[in-house]
Design an enzyme around this catalytic site. Sequence first.
Site, short mmCIF file in Angstrom:
data_model
loop_
_atom_site.label_atom_id
_atom_site.label_comp_id
_atom_site.label_asym_id
_atom_site.label_seq_id
_atom_site.Cartn_x
_atom_site.Cartn_y
_atom_site.Cartn_z
N ASP A 1 0.87 -1.07 0.20
CA ASP A 1 -0.04 0.03 -0.13
C ASP A 1 0.88 1.23 -0.06
O ASP A 1 0.60 2.29 0.65
CB ASP A 1 -1.02 -0.01 1.14
CG ASP A 1 -1.85 -1.16 1.14
OD1 ASP A 1 -1.83 -1.91 0.16
OD2 ASP A 1 -2.86 -1.12 1.98
N LYS B 1 -7.07 -4.60 -3.41
CA LYS B 1 -7.76 -5.32 -2.25
C LYS B 1 -8.69 -4.31 -1.54
O LYS B 1 -8.60 -3.30 -1.89
CB LYS B 1 -6.69 -5.85 -1.22
CG LYS B 1 -6.29 -4.81 -0.36
CD LYS B 1 -4.97 -5.50 0.48
CE LYS B 1 -4.10 -4.20 1.31
NZ LYS B 1 -5.00 -3.28 2.20
N CYS C 1 -1.82 -2.78 7.52
CA CYS C 1 -1.75 -3.67 6.51
C CYS C 1 -0.67 -4.50 6.48
O CYS C 1 -0.58 -5.55 6.09
CB CYS C 1 -2.17 -2.78 5.23
SG CYS C 1 -3.77 -2.06 5.35
#
Length: 208
Positions: A8, A108, A153
């Site tokens: 990310d 995602k 994450c």
Amino acid sequence: MKALLLVDIQNGFCPGGNLAVPEGDEIVTLANQLIGSGKYDLIVASQDWHPADHGSFASSHPGKNPFEIGTLGGKPQMLWPDHCVQGTRDAELHPELRTAEIDLILQKGEDRSIDSYSAFRDNAQDAHTGLAEFLKEREITELDICGLATDYCVRFTALDAVELMPSVKVRFIEDASRGITPDGVEAAITEMRAEGIEIITSEEALAG
Ligand SMILES: [Zn+2]
């Protein structure tokens, strides 16, 4: 076979983004060094990719503010500011990231009814993204992970990596990652270490 997983590294998680992680952009230089190092047979990047009405957004819960706890799918859920909405600049990978050398960009968080911190599966540990199978098919034996944010994450991704691929050696590159809070980062590192994940620096990753 060795893989690098960049979690990310998006505008939304960098200063100026909708869910900025302090100093999030400072990892881009190191990430690019890792990408260009020649040490990895495979490079994967994950990308938080939400619909505009995602259930993890405080704006989807009347009366709730960002960073309050709400419920999603019957479970407690940290409610976030709207972030990384599909097709927006906020969701794009950092513009300086060397994306041309990334073999797979894996999105995602598309299901509005559940959050998905891990690049491997959703927060109910139910729907899988296919990443574990992808890495197994390519006979990956070592996986280095870095990115944003360490306490969410990255942490969930690393813990899933060891659980779903027990034969793979997993390392977390600490200085090529940033977290939301210092306490959260400390807890995440303790938990990762307890699960057998090696905590390394980018210098160690670049050395071998
Ligand atoms: Zn998200």
